[in-house]
Scaffold this motif. Structure first.
Motif, mmCIF file in Angstrom:
data_model
loop_
_atom_site.group_PDB
_atom_site.id
_atom_site.type_symbol
_atom_site.label_atom_id
_atom_site.label_comp_id
_atom_site.label_asym_id
_atom_site.label_seq_id
_atom_site.Cartn_x
_atom_site.Cartn_y
_atom_site.Cartn_z
ATOM 1 N N CYS A 113 -37.279 0.335 2.545
ATOM 2 C CA CYS A 113 -36.676 1.661 2.479
ATOM 3 C C CYS A 113 -35.494 1.689 1.523
ATOM 4 O O CYS A 113 -34.979 0.653 1.101
ATOM 5 N N THR A 114 -35.085 2.902 1.200
ATOM 6 C CA THR A 114 -33.880 3.145 0.429
ATOM 7 C C THR A 114 -32.923 3.908 1.338
ATOM 8 O O THR A 114 -33.309 4.902 1.957
ATOM 9 N N ILE A 115 -31.701 3.412 1.431
ATOM 10 C CA ILE A 115 -30.678 4.073 2.230
ATOM 11 C C ILE A 115 -29.808 4.870 1.265
ATOM 12 O O ILE A 115 -29.211 4.311 0.352
ATOM 13 N N LYS A 116 -29.784 6.173 1.475
ATOM 14 C CA LYS A 116 -28.967 7.055 0.636
ATOM 15 C C LYS A 116 -27.856 7.624 1.496
ATOM 16 O O LYS A 116 -28.118 8.192 2.553
ATOM 17 N N SER A 117 -26.632 7.449 1.029
ATOM 18 C CA SER A 117 -25.506 7.968 1.803
ATOM 19 C C SER A 117 -24.623 8.860 0.937
ATOM 20 O O SER A 117 -24.456 8.622 -0.256
ATOM 21 N N THR A 118 -24.103 9.881 1.582
ATOM 22 C CA THR A 118 -23.153 10.795 0.960
ATOM 23 C C THR A 118 -21.930 10.866 1.863
ATOM 24 O O THR A 118 -22.065 11.021 3.080
ATOM 25 N N SER A 119 -20.759 10.714 1.270
ATOM 26 C CA SER A 119 -19.506 10.811 2.017
ATOM 27 C C SER A 119 -18.666 11.918 1.406
ATOM 28 O O SER A 119 -18.444 11.927 0.200
ATOM 29 N N GLU A 120 -18.221 12.836 2.241
ATOM 30 C CA GLU A 120 -17.340 13.922 1.799
ATOM 31 C C GLU A 120 -15.970 13.708 2.429
ATOM 32 O O GLU A 120 -15.819 13.758 3.649
ATOM 33 N N TYR A 121 -14.982 13.458 1.582
ATOM 34 C CA TYR A 121 -13.614 13.243 2.033
ATOM 35 C C TYR A 121 -12.876 14.571 1.965
ATOM 36 O O TYR A 121 -12.626 15.085 0.881
ATOM 37 N N HIS A 122 -12.552 15.132 3.127
ATOM 38 C CA HIS A 122 -11.840 16.401 3.220
ATOM 39 C C HIS A 122 -10.348 16.094 3.348
ATOM 40 O O HIS A 122 -9.888 15.652 4.409
ATOM 41 N N THR A 123 -9.622 16.319 2.264
ATOM 42 C CA THR A 123 -8.211 15.942 2.219
ATOM 43 C C THR A 123 -7.303 17.018 2.801
ATOM 44 O O THR A 123 -7.622 18.203 2.787
ATOM 45 N N SER A 124 -6.173 16.568 3.308
ATOM 46 C CA SER A 124 -5.129 17.459 3.813
ATOM 47 C C SER A 124 -4.307 17.963 2.633
ATOM 48 O O SER A 124 -4.021 17.208 1.709
ATOM 49 N N ARG A 125 -3.934 19.201 2.685
ATOM 50 C CA ARG A 125 -3.073 19.804 1.664
ATOM 51 C C ARG A 125 -3.525 19.415 0.254
ATOM 52 O O ARG A 125 -4.680 19.572 -0.085
ATOM 53 N N ASP A 126 -2.621 18.885 -0.541
ATOM 54 C CA ASP A 126 -2.940 18.536 -1.925
ATOM 55 C C ASP A 126 -3.123 17.042 -2.136
ATOM 56 O O ASP A 126 -3.046 16.563 -3.265
ATOM 57 N N PHE A 127 -3.351 16.295 -1.064
ATOM 58 C CA PHE A 127 -3.507 14.852 -1.211
ATOM 59 C C PHE A 127 -4.770 14.524 -1.993
ATOM 60 O O PHE A 127 -5.774 15.228 -1.912
ATOM 61 N N GLU A 128 -4.706 13.454 -2.727
ATOM 62 C CA GLU A 128 -5.870 12.912 -3.433
ATOM 63 C C GLU A 128 -6.152 11.548 -2.840
ATOM 64 O O GLU A 128 -5.234 10.744 -2.660
ATOM 65 N N ILE A 129 -7.392 11.270 -2.535
ATOM 66 C CA ILE A 129 -7.754 9.948 -2.048
ATOM 67 C C ILE A 129 -8.072 9.087 -3.261
ATOM 68 O O ILE A 129 -8.725 9.538 -4.204
ATOM 69 N N SER A 130 -7.598 7.870 -3.251
ATOM 70 C CA SER A 130 -7.764 6.996 -4.413
ATOM 71 C C SER A 130 -9.154 6.354 -4.429
ATOM 72 O O SER A 130 -9.794 6.210 -3.389
ATOM 73 N N GLU A 131 -9.572 5.968 -5.613
ATOM 74 C CA GLU A 131 -10.849 5.261 -5.768
ATOM 75 C C GLU A 131 -10.828 3.954 -4.983
ATOM 76 O O GLU A 131 -11.840 3.542 -4.429
#
Length: 160
Positions: A113-131
């Motif tokens: 099989c192939t495992i496909k994943s999608t992650s959506e990071y919902h940030t607070s205010r104007d924060f940016e999540i780093s790579e």
């Protein structure tokens, strides 16, 4: 609030039904037995395992977080799809409102099989999540998938 979406694909040597059973359906029993140093236990706080269920994952000693809570949003057993939301835990901190995950186990004609994943990071205010923060989370998840895959490959009767 912003949203950052990351996708990932992983080829597995194990069939979709077996991986789905181990990682999604029976994960609350299977994962703590397989990886007790990282995940001490998984408690069903609400629901029966299907959509609307809330699970608390309790981490082992020496980990950064004590626990996290997931809410299962969609569980499609026929098509091997699970969508769930991280709703509580130290991983969210003050930068994230939630993380929404969707995992699909796509069967291939050779029984793998192939495992496909999608992650959506919902940030607070104007924060940016780093790579780097995203990379750490992705590596942990892929590491767990690989441990499960190796165990199921070595034990072909499990979830057969």
């Amino acid at each position: 609030m912003g949203v950052k979406t990351i996708t990932h694909e992983l080829k597995s040597q194990v069939s979709a039904p077996r991986m789905f059973q181990a990682l999604i359906i029976d994960s609350h029993n299977f994962i703590p037995k397989l990886m007790p140093q990282g995940i001490k236990s998984v408690d069903l706080l609400q629901g029966d395992g299907g959509a609307g269920t809330i699970k608390q994952i309790n981490f082992g000693e020496g980990t950064q977080s004590k626990y996290m809570k997931h809410r299962i949003d969609i569980l499609d057993k026929e098509n091997y799809i699970c969508k769930y939301t991280l709703i509580e835990g130290a991983m969210l901190g003050d930068k994230l409102e939630s993380i929404v995950y969707e995992v699909k186990f796509e069967p291939s004609s050779d029984g793998k099989c192939t495992i496909k994943s999608t992650s959506e990071y919902h940030t607070s205010r104007d924060f940016e999540i780093s790579e780097e923060e995203i990379k750490i989370g992705k590596e942990r998840a892929m590491g767990m998938y690989k441990v499960v895959e190796r165990y199921l490959s070595e034990n072909p009767a499990i979830y057969a």
